[in-house]
Design an enzyme around this catalytic site. Structure first.
Site, PDB file in Angstrom:
ATOM      1  N   THR A 123       0.821  -1.213   0.000  1.00  0.00           N
ATOM      2  CA  THR A 123       0.000   0.000   0.000  1.00  0.00           C
ATOM      3  C   THR A 123       0.852   1.259   0.000  1.00  0.00           C
ATOM      4  O   THR A 123       1.967   1.276   0.541  1.00  0.00           O
ATOM      5  CB  THR A 123      -0.917   0.025   1.236  1.00  0.00           C
ATOM      6  N   GLU A 125       0.307   3.647   1.825  1.00  0.00           N
ATOM      7  CA  GLU A 125       0.414   4.102   3.212  1.00  0.00           C
ATOM      8  C   GLU A 125       1.799   3.806   3.793  1.00  0.00           C
ATOM      9  O   GLU A 125       2.185   4.395   4.807  1.00  0.00           O
ATOM     10  CB  GLU A 125      -0.661   3.447   4.070  1.00  0.00           C
ATOM     11  N   TYR A 147      -1.340   0.514  10.640  1.00  0.00           N
ATOM     12  CA  TYR A 147      -1.642  -0.189   9.392  1.00  0.00           C
ATOM     13  C   TYR A 147      -0.464  -0.116   8.428  1.00  0.00           C
ATOM     14  O   TYR A 147      -0.024  -1.126   7.868  1.00  0.00           O
ATOM     15  CB  TYR A 147      -2.894   0.421   8.747  1.00  0.00           C
ATOM     16  N   LYS A 151       1.846  -3.238   7.133  1.00  0.00           N
ATOM     17  CA  LYS A 151       1.984  -3.504   5.701  1.00  0.00           C
ATOM     18  C   LYS A 151       3.442  -3.475   5.273  1.00  0.00           C
ATOM     19  O   LYS A 151       3.865  -4.233   4.385  1.00  0.00           O
ATOM     20  CB  LYS A 151       1.180  -2.482   4.895  1.00  0.00           C
TER      21      LYS A 151
END
Length: 337
Positions: A123, A125, A147, A151
């Protein structure tokens, strides 16, 4: 007939990917966690074409059994605790389901008796507090949420298993991708659903957080095509998947209200400080040049069209639900496109 195992098949990306693989002649297996209820709304129209396997991301033996049952040629690992806001509230659970689960899956892949190609859903992010604009495969990571941190662990484990054990393992570093199938907890769908309610006279106003945060938004249906293309290459690699265009949350609100003919939306939107993230990600903008050059992938749907599709679908579903209530039936027969 090639076979594919999809974790997270009931989610937005899983549903579009299952459709794509079925169209390409795959035998599709969906990994689901046993529960008293089964949320299959996004894949209801293809349920009969999918074989479901009970397994749990926290149980490595069940992952190994799922692999052996499906004898998958390709595994697409899309399952995770994917809502960033919740990751701040449940950081340990996020680490288990989003990070450590990938190590379990990779170890299970290493133990099967045939060659499997593996896709890991990374991701944007992971870039978080961005170190360069735009971001590509060589940009340094700096995650700003549990998160994103989880990841990043999963991403580097995928790289490590690829380099250590010669697994065909790829990570797709996907920037924000939306659709009418997006969950209501995500800000994009929260906006389009609220705008549809306001248009139909069902809602007076709604709250948002940081309107100035900027994201690179694309269409989820385009992005699953990139996932599949990654696993068709001679050699595994990691790819950024993005549109290369950035918009703010304010821009998204503008575009959504424009779909229903409202220019001044200030009476309908409240900015609530408690909806800001503890550590904000101000701007994400992807450079997908590698995906374009090596995969031949480019996005097909632009920002305004994407927002319009989401608003129109929400209006249609809400209007249909209202009519169904009048008739005493709660069924919605027109699934999201």
């Amino acid at each position: 007939m090639p076979s594919a195992l999809i974790t997270g098949i009931t989610g937005q990306d899983g549903s579009y990917l299952a459709e794509l693989l079925l169209q390409k002649g795959y035998r599709v297996y969906g990994m689901v966690r046993r529960a008293s209820t089964f949320n299959c709304e996004r894949i209801r129209h293809i349920l009969d074409d999918i074989e479901f396997i009970d397994a749990d991301l926290l149980d490595q033996m069940s992952l190994l059994q799922a692999l052996r049952h499906s004898h998958a040629d390709e595994v697409y690992n899309l399952a995770a605790m994917s809502f960033v806001a919740t990751s701040f509230v449940q950081p340990v659970a996020t680490g288990e389901y989003t990070g450590l689960s990938v190590a379990r899956m990779l170890e299970a892949l290493r133990q099967v008796e045939w060659s499997v190609r593996f896709y890991q859903a990374s991701t944007s992010e992971m870039f978080g507090n961005v170190q360069a604009i735009p971001q590509n495969e060589l940009t340094s990571f700096y995650p700003r949420s549990p998160y994103g941190v989880a990841k990043l662990y999963a991403h580097w484990m995928t790289v490590n298993f690829r380099e250590s054990y010669s697994l065909y393992a790829c990570s797709g570093i996907l920037f924000n991708h939306e659709s009418p199938r997006r969950g209501l907890e995500f800000v994009t769908r929260k906006i389009t659903h609220a705008v549809a309610q306001i248009h139909l006279g069902l809602l007076q106003s709604f709250s948002l957080g940081n309107l100035e945060a900027r994201r690179d938004w694309g269409f989820a249906g385009d992005y699953v095509e990139a996932m599949w293309r990654m696993l068709q290459q001679d050699e595994p690699s990691d790819y950024v998947v993005a549109t290369g265009v950035s918009h703010s949350v304010r821009d998204f609100v503008d575009a959504a209200f424009a779909c229903v003919g409202i220019e001044d939306w200030s009476p309908y939107v409240r900015v609530e400080p408690q909806l800001f993230r503890p550590a904000e990600v101000e701007q994400l903008l992807g450079d997908a040049s590698k995906a374009a050059e090596q995969l031949g992938w480019t996005p097909t749907k632009g920002f305004e069209e994407l927002v319009r599709d989401m608003v129109e679908n929400d209006i249609q579903q809400l209007a249909q639900a209202r009519e169904a209530l009048k008739k005493g039936s709660y069924a919605i027969t027109n699934p999201a496109r």
